[in-house]
Design an enzyme around this catalytic site. Structure first.
Site, PDB file in Angstrom:
ATOM      1  CG  HIS A 156       1.189  10.082   1.320  1.00 39.58           C
ATOM      2  ND1 HIS A 156       1.724  10.286   2.665  1.00 39.58           N
ATOM      3  CD2 HIS A 156      -0.235  10.153   1.356  1.00 39.58           C
ATOM      4  CE1 HIS A 156       0.794  10.558   3.373  1.00 39.58           C
ATOM      5  NE2 HIS A 156      -0.285  10.426   2.548  1.00 39.58           N
ATOM      6  CB  SER A 157       1.035  14.146   1.584  1.00 36.00           C
ATOM      7  OG  SER A 157       0.573  15.533   2.317  1.00 36.00           O
TER       8      SER A 157
END
Length: 225
Positions: free
Chosen positions: A76-77
């Site tokens: 994520h990210s």
């Protein structure tokens, strides 16, 4: 059965995947939700020397200690930086990659090259001088993130075409005070036949906003026996 290794974004911990870990386990999959050095319950390990290499070692250590050979790496990210680097170092232990509103770096990139937005945030490093504070729209549980991990350039020896599948999930609801820093990347990948892309009506923390849709996408990445 697949083995999912879940890597959180900047300032987030393993808790950010809490909507996905139990459903995946109930379906019979192995799940390792990780917290990177210096963040969340490992915040006491934050020093000025914690960098991207430290986080690559965090994840690589789990793959090796657990003898994982078919990992579905989910980032994520900022976690996209990490899973890309780990896959490059240990390709024999990785089956596929899933990027959740995440960075997909090329050799020589660092986080600040890829997310030019929020310049004041980048310069605000708190009392220590080496901890980036969470952005205002982050979950209240987030903690400061090691600055060096955002400055260090990733070194890659190969490309992602070595892996069985590559999936990108884009959050359509921007919280960034302007266009999402991931829009250009998503638009490029959605026309690349080597990638599977999805656009979900959620904010940056997709795991919080659209967990059911994400679960379905993760299950699509399970290797076929």
């Amino acid at each position: 059965m697949a083995t999912f290794v879940l890597v959180p974004g900047m300032c987030h911990g393993a808790w950010s995947f809490e909507t996905l870990t139990e459903p995946l386990r109930l379906l019979g999959h192995r799940v390792h939700a990780l917290t990177l050095t210096g963040v969340a319950e490992r915040a006491h390990l934050l020093t000025s020397t914690v960098n991207l290499d430290t986080h690559l070692e965090d994840v690589a250590g789990v793959l090796e200690a657990e003898d994982i050979e078919d990992a579905v790496l989910v980032g994520h990210s900022y976690g996209g930086m990490v899973i890309t680097g780990v896959a490059d170092r240990l390709p024999e232990r990785v089956d596929s990659l899933v990027y959740l509103d995440a960075l997909v770096p090329q050799d020589g990139d660092c986080l600040f090259d890829l997310i030019p937005a929020e310049p004041d945030w980048h310069r605000t490093v708190g009392e220590t001088g080496y901890a980036i504070p969470p952005l205002p729209f982050f979950d209240p549980r987030t903690t400061p993130h090691p600055l060096a991990s955002a400055l260090q350039r990733i070194r890659l020896s190969g490309d992602l075409s070595r892996f069985r599948s590559r999936t990108y999930v884009y959050a359509t609801e921007s919280e960034w005070g302007g266009p999402s820093p991931f829009t250009t990347l998503y638009e490029r990948l959605r026309t690349d036949p080597q990638w599977t892309t999805h656009a979900l009506a959620g904010k940056h923390d997709l795991m919080r906003d659209v967990p059911e849709e994400l679960l379905e996408i993760l299950l699509e990445s399970v290797p076929v026996a």
